[in-house]
Design a protein around this motif. Structure first.
Motif, mmCIF file in Angstrom:
data_model
loop_
_atom_site.group_PDB
_atom_site.id
_atom_site.type_symbol
_atom_site.label_atom_id
_atom_site.label_comp_id
_atom_site.label_asym_id
_atom_site.label_seq_id
_atom_site.Cartn_x
_atom_site.Cartn_y
_atom_site.Cartn_z
ATOM 1 N N VAL A 193 1.587 87.079 32.860
ATOM 2 C CA VAL A 193 2.112 88.173 33.696
ATOM 3 C C VAL A 193 1.118 89.326 33.734
ATOM 4 O O VAL A 193 0.828 89.887 34.788
ATOM 5 C CB VAL A 193 3.488 88.641 33.163
ATOM 6 N N PHE A 194 0.552 89.648 32.545
ATOM 7 C CA PHE A 194 -0.425 90.730 32.493
ATOM 8 C C PHE A 194 -1.672 90.368 33.299
ATOM 9 O O PHE A 194 -2.229 91.200 34.008
ATOM 10 C CB PHE A 194 -0.805 91.050 31.046
ATOM 11 N N PHE A 195 -2.073 89.116 33.207
ATOM 12 C CA PHE A 195 -3.252 88.669 33.945
ATOM 13 C C PHE A 195 -3.009 88.784 35.445
ATOM 14 O O PHE A 195 -3.857 89.240 36.197
ATOM 15 C CB PHE A 195 -3.583 87.222 33.558
ATOM 16 N N LYS A 196 -1.820 88.420 35.874
ATOM 17 C CA LYS A 196 -1.487 88.474 37.304
ATOM 18 C C LYS A 196 -1.491 89.917 37.805
ATOM 19 O O LYS A 196 -1.993 90.206 38.891
ATOM 20 C CB LYS A 196 -0.108 87.840 37.545
ATOM 21 N N SER A 197 -0.889 90.802 36.993
ATOM 22 C CA SER A 197 -0.853 92.199 37.427
ATOM 23 C C SER A 197 -2.255 92.798 37.428
ATOM 24 O O SER A 197 -2.606 93.592 38.283
ATOM 25 C CB SER A 197 0.076 93.019 36.538
ATOM 26 N N TRP A 198 -3.086 92.367 36.466
ATOM 27 C CA TRP A 198 -4.475 92.842 36.418
ATOM 28 C C TRP A 198 -5.235 92.329 37.633
ATOM 29 O O TRP A 198 -5.972 93.057 38.281
ATOM 30 C CB TRP A 198 -5.132 92.338 35.121
ATOM 31 N N GLN A 199 -4.991 91.048 37.964
ATOM 32 C CA GLN A 199 -5.652 90.439 39.116
ATOM 33 C C GLN A 199 -5.266 91.182 40.398
ATOM 34 O O GLN A 199 -6.090 91.438 41.260
ATOM 35 C CB GLN A 199 -5.201 88.983 39.216
ATOM 36 N N LYS A 252 -4.359 94.273 40.612
ATOM 37 C CA LYS A 252 -5.028 95.571 40.616
ATOM 38 C C LYS A 252 -6.485 95.426 41.024
ATOM 39 O O LYS A 252 -7.021 96.270 41.736
ATOM 40 C CB LYS A 252 -4.940 96.215 39.224
ATOM 41 N N GLN A 253 -7.112 94.359 40.547
ATOM 42 C CA GLN A 253 -8.513 94.132 40.880
ATOM 43 C C GLN A 253 -8.679 93.906 42.382
ATOM 44 O O GLN A 253 -9.609 94.391 42.999
ATOM 45 C CB GLN A 253 -9.054 92.913 40.117
ATOM 46 N N LEU A 254 -7.775 93.172 42.962
ATOM 47 C CA LEU A 254 -7.845 92.893 44.394
ATOM 48 C C LEU A 254 -7.422 94.105 45.213
ATOM 49 O O LEU A 254 -7.805 94.270 46.352
ATOM 50 C CB LEU A 254 -6.928 91.710 44.739
ATOM 51 N N GLY A 255 -6.615 94.948 44.586
ATOM 52 C CA GLY A 255 -6.073 96.092 45.313
ATOM 53 C C GLY A 255 -4.714 95.731 45.870
ATOM 54 O O GLY A 255 -4.504 94.615 46.308
ATOM 55 N N ASP A 256 -3.817 96.683 45.830
ATOM 56 C CA ASP A 256 -2.468 96.395 46.299
ATOM 57 C C ASP A 256 -2.405 96.292 47.823
ATOM 58 O O ASP A 256 -1.534 95.657 48.371
ATOM 59 C CB ASP A 256 -1.495 97.476 45.810
#
Ligand SMILES: [Zn+2]
Length: 85
Positions: free
Chosen positions: A16-22, A24-28
């Motif tokens: 879940v943390f990885f997905k949310s980080w991903q 953020k990296q891509l931008g919302d």
């Protein structure tokens, strides 16, 4: 048993943390905007209006709008007494 459950929960949390980080990296914006753009940009239902002169229904882009009155063509706008410059 407890240890396995703990590991599963840990893995899930990590995922879940990885997905949310991903995200953020891509931008919302890229993930949120396409849907909005589709909703706003797409206009499948075109305005079809009746000609004030002959009453024929035409898509807005095919006719002419004269001071809020719609005509299926310039000829009918002229025929109806519209002043065309
Ligand atoms: Zn007409």
């Amino acid at each position: 048993m407890g240890r396995i459950l703990f590991l599963v929960v840990l893995a899930l949390l990590g995922w879940v943390f990885f997905k949310s980080w991903q995200r953020k990296q891509l931008g919302d914006k890229p993930s949120a905007n396409p849907q909005q753009k589709q909703g706003l940009g797409r206009n499948p239902v075109e305005n079809i209006l009746p000609c004030k002169h002959c009453g024929a229904y035409s898509p807005m882009h095919e006719g002419v709008m004269m001071q809020g009155r719609f005509y299926c063509g310039l000829d009918h706008a002229k025929a109806a007494g519209e002043k065309i410059h």
